[in-house]
Design a protein around this motif. Structure first.
Motif, PDB file in Angstrom:
ATOM      1  N   PRO A  81     -82.445  -7.488-189.942  1.00 10.92           N
ATOM      2  CA  PRO A  81     -82.144  -6.094-189.583  1.00 10.92           C
ATOM      3  C   PRO A  81     -80.718  -5.930-189.063  1.00 10.92           C
ATOM      4  CG  PRO A  81     -83.675  -7.069-188.017  1.00 10.92           C
ATOM      5  CD  PRO A  81     -83.567  -8.032-189.152  1.00 10.92           C
ATOM      6  N   ASP A  82     -80.223  -4.712-189.192  1.00 18.66           N
ATOM      7  CA  ASP A  82     -78.814  -4.429-188.907  1.00 18.66           C
ATOM      8  C   ASP A  82     -78.439  -4.682-187.454  1.00 18.66           C
ATOM      9  OD1 ASP A  82     -76.217  -3.263-189.867  1.00 18.66           O
ATOM     10  OD2 ASP A  82     -76.677  -1.836-188.258  1.00 18.66           O
ATOM     11  N   PHE A  83     -79.333  -4.391-186.510  1.00 21.31           N
ATOM     12  CA  PHE A  83     -78.950  -4.560-185.104  1.00 21.31           C
ATOM     13  C   PHE A  83     -78.663  -6.021-184.776  1.00 21.31           C
ATOM     14  CE2 PHE A  83     -83.565  -5.113-184.937  1.00 21.31           C
ATOM     15  CZ  PHE A  83     -83.735  -6.134-184.022  1.00 21.31           C
ATOM     16  N   ILE A  84     -79.292  -6.937-185.487  1.00 18.29           N
ATOM     17  CA  ILE A  84     -79.010  -8.359-185.293  1.00 18.29           C
ATOM     18  C   ILE A  84     -77.679  -8.720-185.934  1.00 18.29           C
ATOM     19  CG2 ILE A  84     -79.787 -10.695-185.871  1.00 18.29           C
ATOM     20  CD1 ILE A  84     -82.661  -9.698-185.604  1.00 18.29           C
ATOM     21  N   CYS A  85     -77.462  -8.241-187.142  1.00 14.16           N
ATOM     22  CA  CYS A  85     -76.197  -8.510-187.839  1.00 14.16           C
ATOM     23  C   CYS A  85     -75.006  -7.947-187.071  1.00 14.16           C
ATOM     24  CB  CYS A  85     -76.237  -7.931-189.244  1.00 14.16           C
ATOM     25  SG  CYS A  85     -77.503  -8.650-190.322  1.00 14.16           S
ATOM     26  N   GLN A  86     -75.162  -6.750-186.495  1.00 12.00           N
ATOM     27  CA  GLN A  86     -74.080  -6.123-185.753  1.00 12.00           C
ATOM     28  C   GLN A  86     -73.703  -6.933-184.517  1.00 12.00           C
ATOM     29  OE1 GLN A  86     -72.044  -3.536-186.460  1.00 12.00           O
ATOM     30  NE2 GLN A  86     -73.015  -3.617-188.478  1.00 12.00           N
ATOM     31  N   ALA A  87     -74.697  -7.546-183.873  1.00 13.97           N
ATOM     32  CA  ALA A  87     -74.401  -8.372-182.699  1.00 13.97           C
ATOM     33  C   ALA A  87     -73.507  -9.548-183.075  1.00 13.97           C
ATOM     34  CB  ALA A  87     -75.702  -8.859-182.064  1.00 13.97           C
ATOM     35  N   ALA A  88     -73.763 -10.143-184.234  1.00  9.47           N
ATOM     36  CA  ALA A  88     -72.913 -11.236-184.703  1.00  9.47           C
ATOM     37  C   ALA A  88     -71.522 -10.726-185.067  1.00  9.47           C
ATOM     38  CB  ALA A  88     -73.564 -11.916-185.900  1.00  9.47           C
ATOM     39  N   LYS A  89     -71.463  -9.580-185.753  1.00  6.83           N
ATOM     40  CA  LYS A  89     -70.171  -9.014-186.148  1.00  6.83           C
ATOM     41  C   LYS A  89     -69.303  -8.715-184.925  1.00  6.83           C
ATOM     42  CE  LYS A  89     -68.030  -5.220-188.727  1.00  6.83           C
ATOM     43  NZ  LYS A  89     -67.126  -4.855-187.612  1.00  6.83           N
ATOM     44  N   GLN A  90     -69.922  -8.130-183.906  1.00  2.52           N
ATOM     45  CA  GLN A  90     -69.171  -7.816-182.693  1.00  2.52           C
ATOM     46  C   GLN A  90     -68.650  -9.080-182.022  1.00  2.52           C
ATOM     47  OE1 GLN A  90     -72.003  -5.475-180.506  1.00  2.52           O
ATOM     48  NE2 GLN A  90     -72.023  -3.850-182.068  1.00  2.52           N
ATOM     49  N   SER A  91     -69.425 -10.146-182.102  1.00  2.00           N
ATOM     50  CA  SER A  91     -68.979 -11.426-181.550  1.00  2.00           C
ATOM     51  C   SER A  91     -67.768 -11.948-182.314  1.00  2.00           C
ATOM     52  CB  SER A  91     -70.123 -12.442-181.594  1.00  2.00           C
ATOM     53  OG  SER A  91     -69.710 -13.694-181.101  1.00  2.00           O
ATOM     54  N   PHE A  92     -67.826 -11.858-183.633  1.00  2.00           N
ATOM     55  CA  PHE A  92     -66.656 -12.254-184.434  1.00  2.00           C
ATOM     56  C   PHE A  92     -65.447 -11.400-184.081  1.00  2.00           C
ATOM     57  CE2 PHE A  92     -69.698 -14.133-187.624  1.00  2.00           C
ATOM     58  CZ  PHE A  92     -69.139 -15.400-187.630  1.00  2.00           C
ATOM     59  N   ASP A  93     -65.674 -10.115-183.935  1.00  2.59           N
ATOM     60  CA  ASP A  93     -64.569  -9.208-183.622  1.00  2.59           C
ATOM     61  C   ASP A  93     -63.937  -9.543-182.270  1.00  2.59           C
ATOM     62  OD1 ASP A  93     -64.977  -7.879-185.993  1.00  2.59           O
ATOM     63  OD2 ASP A  93     -66.114  -6.219-185.113  1.00  2.59           O
ATOM     64  N   ARG A  94     -64.733 -10.090-181.352  1.00  2.00           N
ATOM     65  CA  ARG A  94     -64.192 -10.492-180.043  1.00  2.00           C
ATOM     66  C   ARG A  94     -63.506 -11.852-180.102  1.00  2.00           C
ATOM     67  NH1 ARG A  94     -69.241  -8.330-178.314  1.00  2.00           N
ATOM     68  NH2 ARG A  94     -70.127 -10.427-178.192  1.00  2.00           N
ATOM     69  N   GLY A  95     -63.551 -12.491-181.248  1.00  2.00           N
ATOM     70  CA  GLY A  95     -62.891 -13.794-181.376  1.00  2.00           C
ATOM     71  C   GLY A  95     -63.691 -14.943-180.814  1.00  2.00           C
ATOM     72  N   GLU A  96     -65.026 -14.810-180.757  1.00  2.00           N
ATOM     73  CA  GLU A  96     -65.869 -15.886-180.207  1.00  2.00           C
ATOM     74  C   GLU A  96     -66.141 -16.935-181.290  1.00  2.00           C
ATOM     75  OE1 GLU A  96     -68.347 -13.746-176.647  1.00  2.00           O
ATOM     76  OE2 GLU A  96     -69.191 -13.572-178.660  1.00  2.00           O
ATOM     77  N   THR A  97     -65.101 -17.637-181.646  1.00  2.00           N
ATOM     78  CA  THR A  97     -65.186 -18.595-182.755  1.00  2.00           C
ATOM     79  C   THR A  97     -64.778 -20.002-182.332  1.00  2.00           C
ATOM     80  OG1 THR A  97     -62.949 -17.968-183.446  1.00  2.00           O
ATOM     81  CG2 THR A  97     -64.801 -16.827-184.506  1.00  2.00           C
TER      82      THR A  97
END
Length: 400
Positions: free
Chosen positions: A52-68
Motif C-alpha cells: 500500500p501507498d502509505f508504506i511506500c511513501q514512508a520509504a520515499k520520505q526516508s530517501f528524500d531525507r538522505g537516510e542512506t
C-alpha cells in the motif's frame, strides 16, 4: 532439473554444504508456466496486492531525507519500539524493545536463529511437511534437519508431540515449529505449544518458533495460539517473523527476531557479519506498516478468509480430490486420488491448464502426493483456478 554436479567440474571444489543446497521444486514449475498468457499463478506464498501507498511513501520520505547510510545493526530504535508496542497489543502483556532485532527478511531471521543454536554435527528436529527453506537453512550450517511427519486424521493435520520428541537424540539442539504452518495450514493449539515447551525445558533444547502467519487465523481470537501465550520472557525460544505477509511486503525483505535480551550481542554480531543491518528506508516503511497498517491488515485477513471459503467450496465438490480446511495461513494443501508424483502432476497441470501450484514434494517427503495452492488472491482468479483444477482432476490419466 539438471543435477548441480553436472554443471561444471568447478562445482566439485565447492563446500559440501553449498553443493547440497537443494534446487527449488516450486521454481521448476514456475519456469514451466511463466510464459502462458492464461496463467493463474497460485504457486508462491504471497498475495496479489502491491504494497500500500502509505508504506511506500514512508520509504520515499526516508530517501528524500538522505537516510542512506549505515545504521543500527539491531534495527533503528523507533522500529524496535514499534515492534514491542505491537506485540504488547496483540498478546496483552508488556514487551521490551530490547527483545527485537531487525533482519533482512524472515529467511534471514531463520538463518540467524539456526546459527545461534546449531552447527556442524548438530540436529534440528522439525514437523513436516515444512517450508523447504527451513531444512535448507539448517543443512547449510553443517547441521542436520530431522523431519517428523504430521498425520492427516479425519481431514485434519495433527502433530504427535511424543513422536516429535522420540526423534530427539544427544545431537539435537533445537525443535523448529511453524504454526500456522506452511504448507498445511495446521495450527498448534495451546495445549500442543505447552507440551512442546515443557519437554524442551526438561531437555535443555531451544525452540525456533516460526509464527509468520500468526495473524492469518480463522479460529477464535485475533491471532493463532503462540508460544508467547505459554512461555516466560527468558525461555529458550527464538521467534522468527517477517513483514512480508501481513502488509504485502514480500519484495522488501524485512523481518525480525524476538529473543531473550541476553542474546542481544550475539544476534547483533551475526547481523553485522551477514548484512550489516537493514536499510533505513525499509525500516521506516516497516514502522508505517506497524503503526498505520491496522486497516490494511484487517482487509488482508478478510480477503484471505473469503478466498479460503471460495476455493474450499469449489474444490470440495471435485471427485477424487481430498482437502483439509486448515485453520491458519493462506494455503490449501490437497491431494487427488491417483496422482502420486506431485512434481509431475504440477508440471502437467500448469502446462495443460495454466494453473500454477506448488508440488507437495517441494515440502519434503511428507508432502508427496499433495499440492499447495495460495488463496490470498482475488475471488475471480480463484474461481477460474478452481474450475480448471476440477476439470483437470476429472480427466487426468495416471501413468501406468
Amino acid at each position: 532439473m539438471q543435477h548441480i554436479s553436472s554443471v561444471s567440474p568447478l562445482v566439485r571444489h565447492l563446500s559440501a554444504e553449498a553443493r547440497r543446497a537443494p534446487e527449488s521444486g516450486i521454481v521448476e514449475v514456475i519456469n514451466a508456466g511463466r510464459e502462458r498468457d492464461d496463467l493463474v499463478p497460485l504457486w508462491v506464498g504471497e498475495g496479489d496486492l502491491p504494497t500500500p501507498d502509505f508504506i511506500c511513501q514512508a520509504a520515499k520520505q526516508s530517501f528524500d531525507r538522505g537516510e542512506t547510510f549505515y545504521t543500527y545493526q539491531r534495527g533503528i530504535p523507533e522500529l524496535r519500539q514499534a515492534l514491542a508496542e505491537d506485540h504488547s497489543k496483540l498478546y496483552g502483556k508488556p514487551f521490551s524493545a530490547e527483545r527485537f532485532f531487525v533482519t533482512g527478511s524472515g529467511m534471514q531471521s531463520i538463518q540467524i536463529a539456526v546459527r545461534c543454536v546449531a552447527g556442524p554435527g548438530d540436529e534440528v528436529v522439525y514437523a513436516a511437511p515444512a517450508w523447504p527453506n527451513l531444512p535448507a537453512a539448517v543443512e547449510l550450517t553443517g547441521a542436520h534437519a530431522v523431519p517428523v511427519a504430521m498425520e492427516l486424521h479425519d481431514g485434519r493435520w495433527e502433530l504427535d508431540v511424543e513422536r516429535l520428541f522420540a526423534a530427539v537424540t544427544p545431537k539435537t539442539r533445537a525443535i523448529f515449529l511453524n504454526s500456522p504452518c506452511n504448507p498445511t495450514g495446521w495450527v498448534a493449539g495451546r495445549e500442543v505449544l505447552q507440551a512442546v515447551l515443557t519437554e524442551t525445558r526438561k531437555r535443555g533444547l531451544w525452540i525456533i518458533a516460526d509464527e509468520v502467519y500468526g495473524r492469518f487465523f480463522y479460529g477464535v481470537g485475533v491471532a493463532a495460539p503462540s508460544f508467547y501465550d505459554v512461555a516466560e520472557e527468558d525461555d529458550m525460544i527464538l521467534y522468527v517473523n517477517t513483514f512480508s505477509k501481513n502488509w504485502a511486503m514480500t519484495g522488501w525483505r524485512a523481518g525480525w527476531i524476538s529473543a531473550p535480551k541476553a542474546l542481544g550481542q550475539v544476534i547483533e554480531n551475526l547481523i553485522q557479519y551477514s548484512t550489516s543491518g537493514v536499510p533505513v528506508p525499509t525500516q521506516r516503511a516497516a514502522i508505517a506498516a506497524l503503526t498505520q497498517g491496522a486497516d490494511f491488515l484487517t482487509d488482508q485477513i478478510s480477503r484471505a478468509a473469503a478466498g479460503r471459503e471460495a476455493i474450499v467450496s469449489t474444490l470440495s465438490q471435485v471427485p477424487r480430490l481430498q482437502l483439509s480446511e486448515a485453520d491458519g495461513a493462506f494455503y490449501l494443501f490437497f491431494s487427488i486420488d491417483g496422482v502420486r508424483d506431485s512434481r509431475q502432476g504440477a508440471l502437467d497441470l500448469v502446462r495443460e491448464t495454466g494453473v500454477g501450484l506448488a508440488p507437495g514434494i517441494a515440502f519434503g517427503a511428507a508432502g508427496e502426493g499433495y499440492f499447495r495452492l495460495c488463496y490470498a488472491s482475488g475471488l475471480k482468479r480463484l474461481e477460474t483456478a478452481g474450475n480448471r483444477i476440477g476439470d483437470w482432476a476429472a480427466q487426468y490419466k495416471v501413468a501406468g
